[in-house]
Scaffold this motif. Structure first.
Motif, PDB file in Angstrom:
ATOM      1  N   ASP A  27      38.559  52.180  53.545  1.00  0.00           N
ATOM      2  CA  ASP A  27      37.347  51.651  53.486  1.00  0.00           C
ATOM      3  C   ASP A  27      36.818  51.357  52.011  1.00  0.00           C
ATOM      4  OD1 ASP A  27      36.918  52.715  56.175  1.00  0.00           O
ATOM      5  OD2 ASP A  27      36.545  55.039  55.295  1.00  0.00           O
ATOM      6  N   ASN A  28      35.687  50.600  52.079  1.00  0.00           N
ATOM      7  CA  ASN A  28      35.240  50.088  50.759  1.00  0.00           C
ATOM      8  C   ASN A  28      36.085  49.670  49.682  1.00  0.00           C
ATOM      9  OD1 ASN A  28      32.754  51.131  52.183  1.00  0.00           O
ATOM     10  ND2 ASN A  28      33.290  53.214  51.500  1.00  0.00           N
ATOM     11  N   VAL A  29      36.761  48.801  49.938  1.00  0.00           N
ATOM     12  CA  VAL A  29      37.794  48.361  48.708  1.00  0.00           C
ATOM     13  C   VAL A  29      37.250  47.383  48.081  1.00  0.00           C
ATOM     14  CG1 VAL A  29      40.020  46.981  48.379  1.00  0.00           C
ATOM     15  CG2 VAL A  29      39.878  48.710  50.266  1.00  0.00           C
ATOM     16  N   ARG A  30      37.151  47.617  46.625  1.00  0.00           N
ATOM     17  CA  ARG A  30      36.786  46.537  45.598  1.00  0.00           C
ATOM     18  C   ARG A  30      37.906  46.280  44.627  1.00  0.00           C
ATOM     19  NH1 ARG A  30      34.263  46.182  49.338  1.00  0.00           N
ATOM     20  NH2 ARG A  30      31.902  46.157  49.497  1.00  0.00           N
ATOM     21  N   PHE A  31      38.059  45.207  44.430  1.00  0.00           N
ATOM     22  CA  PHE A  31      39.020  44.777  43.324  1.00  0.00           C
ATOM     23  C   PHE A  31      38.081  44.370  42.128  1.00  0.00           C
ATOM     24  CE2 PHE A  31      40.961  43.314  47.427  1.00  0.00           C
ATOM     25  CZ  PHE A  31      42.181  44.102  47.101  1.00  0.00           C
ATOM     26  N   VAL A  32      38.134  45.523  41.153  1.00  0.00           N
ATOM     27  CA  VAL A  32      37.452  45.278  39.991  1.00  0.00           C
ATOM     28  C   VAL A  32      37.816  44.665  38.835  1.00  0.00           C
ATOM     29  CG1 VAL A  32      36.279  46.908  38.386  1.00  0.00           C
ATOM     30  CG2 VAL A  32      36.768  47.687  40.497  1.00  0.00           C
ATOM     31  N   SER A  33      39.245  44.451  38.606  1.00  0.00           N
ATOM     32  CA  SER A  33      39.711  43.530  37.559  1.00  0.00           C
ATOM     33  C   SER A  33      41.025  43.301  37.875  1.00  0.00           C
ATOM     34  CB  SER A  33      39.694  44.597  36.128  1.00  0.00           C
ATOM     35  OG  SER A  33      40.349  45.434  36.032  1.00  0.00           O
ATOM     36  N   VAL A  34      41.654  42.593  37.221  1.00  0.00           N
ATOM     37  CA  VAL A  34      42.817  41.900  37.485  1.00  0.00           C
ATOM     38  C   VAL A  34      44.048  42.629  36.985  1.00  0.00           C
ATOM     39  CG1 VAL A  34      44.590  39.854  36.931  1.00  0.00           C
ATOM     40  CG2 VAL A  34      42.075  39.362  37.579  1.00  0.00           C
ATOM     41  N   ILE A  35      45.093  42.898  37.864  1.00  0.00           N
ATOM     42  CA  ILE A  35      46.293  43.526  37.697  1.00  0.00           C
ATOM     43  C   ILE A  35      47.583  42.516  37.807  1.00  0.00           C
ATOM     44  CG2 ILE A  35      48.094  45.522  38.115  1.00  0.00           C
ATOM     45  CD1 ILE A  35      45.736  47.114  39.045  1.00  0.00           C
ATOM     46  N   ARG A  36      48.063  42.449  36.598  1.00  0.00           N
ATOM     47  CA  ARG A  36      49.329  41.656  36.357  1.00  0.00           C
ATOM     48  C   ARG A  36      50.557  42.197  36.490  1.00  0.00           C
ATOM     49  NH1 ARG A  36      46.420  37.465  35.094  1.00  0.00           N
ATOM     50  NH2 ARG A  36      44.822  37.491  33.647  1.00  0.00           N
ATOM     51  N   THR A  37      51.663  41.446  36.570  1.00  0.00           N
ATOM     52  CA  THR A  37      52.881  42.134  36.752  1.00  0.00           C
ATOM     53  C   THR A  37      53.424  42.797  35.388  1.00  0.00           C
ATOM     54  OG1 THR A  37      54.118  40.121  36.121  1.00  0.00           O
ATOM     55  CG2 THR A  37      53.769  40.591  38.375  1.00  0.00           C
ATOM     56  N   THR A  38      52.776  42.668  34.358  1.00  0.00           N
ATOM     57  CA  THR A  38      52.892  43.305  32.932  1.00  0.00           C
ATOM     58  C   THR A  38      52.250  44.822  32.799  1.00  0.00           C
ATOM     59  OG1 THR A  38      51.507  41.784  32.078  1.00  0.00           O
ATOM     60  CG2 THR A  38      53.908  41.350  31.989  1.00  0.00           C
ATOM     61  N   ASP A  39      51.201  44.716  33.844  1.00  0.00           N
ATOM     62  CA  ASP A  39      50.060  45.966  33.371  1.00  0.00           C
ATOM     63  C   ASP A  39      50.583  47.328  34.343  1.00  0.00           C
ATOM     64  OD1 ASP A  39      48.410  44.413  32.437  1.00  0.00           O
ATOM     65  OD2 ASP A  39      47.280  43.930  34.068  1.00  0.00           O
ATOM     66  N   PRO A  40      50.827  48.232  33.326  1.00  0.00           N
ATOM     67  CA  PRO A  40      51.212  49.661  33.959  1.00  0.00           C
ATOM     68  C   PRO A  40      49.802  50.106  34.662  1.00  0.00           C
ATOM     69  CG  PRO A  40      52.053  49.528  31.709  1.00  0.00           C
ATOM     70  CD  PRO A  40      51.373  48.325  31.994  1.00  0.00           C
ATOM     71  N   PHE A  41      49.937  50.573  35.774  1.00  0.00           N
ATOM     72  CA  PHE A  41      48.702  51.193  36.413  1.00  0.00           C
ATOM     73  C   PHE A  41      49.203  52.340  37.117  1.00  0.00           C
ATOM     74  CE2 PHE A  41      50.361  48.759  39.872  1.00  0.00           C
ATOM     75  CZ  PHE A  41      49.890  49.648  41.099  1.00  0.00           C
ATOM     76  N   ARG A  42      47.914  53.481  37.359  1.00  0.00           N
ATOM     77  CA  ARG A  42      48.373  54.544  38.164  1.00  0.00           C
ATOM     78  C   ARG A  42      47.067  54.898  39.143  1.00  0.00           C
ATOM     79  NH1 ARG A  42      48.544  59.360  33.666  1.00  0.00           N
ATOM     80  NH2 ARG A  42      46.593  58.938  32.749  1.00  0.00           N
ATOM     81  N   VAL A  43      47.273  55.420  40.050  1.00  0.00           N
ATOM     82  CA  VAL A  43      46.146  55.908  40.904  1.00  0.00           C
ATOM     83  C   VAL A  43      45.612  57.341  40.823  1.00  0.00           C
ATOM     84  CG1 VAL A  43      45.400  56.040  43.276  1.00  0.00           C
ATOM     85  CG2 VAL A  43      47.113  54.027  42.518  1.00  0.00           C
ATOM     86  N   HIS A  44      44.283  57.418  40.426  1.00  0.00           N
ATOM     87  CA  HIS A  44      43.776  58.644  40.414  1.00  0.00           C
ATOM     88  C   HIS A  44      43.123  58.959  41.918  1.00  0.00           C
ATOM     89  CE1 HIS A  44      43.326  59.409  35.972  1.00  0.00           C
ATOM     90  NE2 HIS A  44      43.790  58.177  36.185  1.00  0.00           N
ATOM     91  N   GLY A  45      43.272  60.248  42.290  1.00  0.00           N
ATOM     92  CA  GLY A  45      42.681  60.449  43.801  1.00  0.00           C
ATOM     93  C   GLY A  45      42.155  61.818  44.018  1.00  0.00           C
ATOM     94  N   HIS A  46      41.025  61.530  44.745  1.00  0.00           N
ATOM     95  CA  HIS A  46      40.208  62.835  45.061  1.00  0.00           C
ATOM     96  C   HIS A  46      40.144  63.203  46.490  1.00  0.00           C
ATOM     97  CE1 HIS A  46      36.424  64.569  45.726  1.00  0.00           C
ATOM     98  NE2 HIS A  46      36.696  65.520  44.984  1.00  0.00           N
TER      99      HIS A  46
END
Length: 158
Positions: free
Chosen positions: A98-117
């Motif tokens: 639900d309510n998906v928003r792509f806020v900023s670009v993620i590139r193949t070089t960008d480490p990311f992780r997901v915070h969940g609640h």
């Protein structure tokens, strides 16, 4: 590349799916993850993105190495199941977003992780429990998230 670091990762778990309500209000953080170029190309091929012209790259687009939004969303099942889980016999069914928003670009070089609640746990009787989680993809070194979404997962027993 895949998982590059478990630094700062946290998890939530219960011994049996029937104890899912105990997770209400809890938070978790997935390991750091980087999408590699080869898998991005595989995703584009599998989802037919390579068959039409789009302005992802080049001067008029977002630049090289963009990870397509639906590719990022497809990783949620794998990432979240490592951080929000149950020890007992269970299966986690992807119940939707639900309510998906792509806020900023993620590139193949960008480490990311997901915070969940865990916002809500709904008793579905014989089906199990529906967990509703609010997610935010943190991109290393950036204030703005890559995306935010509400993820629904049905925990049921075999």
């Amino acid at each position: 590349m895949g998982i590059i670091s478990v630094e700062g990762a946290t998890s939530l778990s219960v011994p049996h799916p029937s104890q899912a309500p105990a997770l209400l209000g809890g938070t978790f953080i997935t390991p750091w993850f980087v999408v590699d170029d080869d898998r991005t190309k595989d995703f584009e091929k599998a989802s037919y993105h390579e068959e039409y012209q789009h302005a992802y790259g080049g001067e008029d687009g977002y630049g090289e190495g963009l990870v397509e939004g639906f590719h990022l969303l497809s990783l949620l099942d794998m990432l979240c199941n490592r951080s929000l889980w149950c020890e007992g016999p269970w299966i986690a069914w992807n119940y939707g977003l639900d309510n998906v928003r792509f806020v900023s670009v993620i590139r193949t070089t960008d480490p990311f992780r997901v915070h969940g609640h865990v916002r809500e746990v709904i008793d579905r009787g014989d089906q199990g429990h529906l967990l509703v989680t609010d997610l935010r993809a943190e991109v290393r070194g950036r204030e703005r998230p890559g995306f935010v979404a509400t993820f629904r997962v049905l925990w049921s027993t075999f």
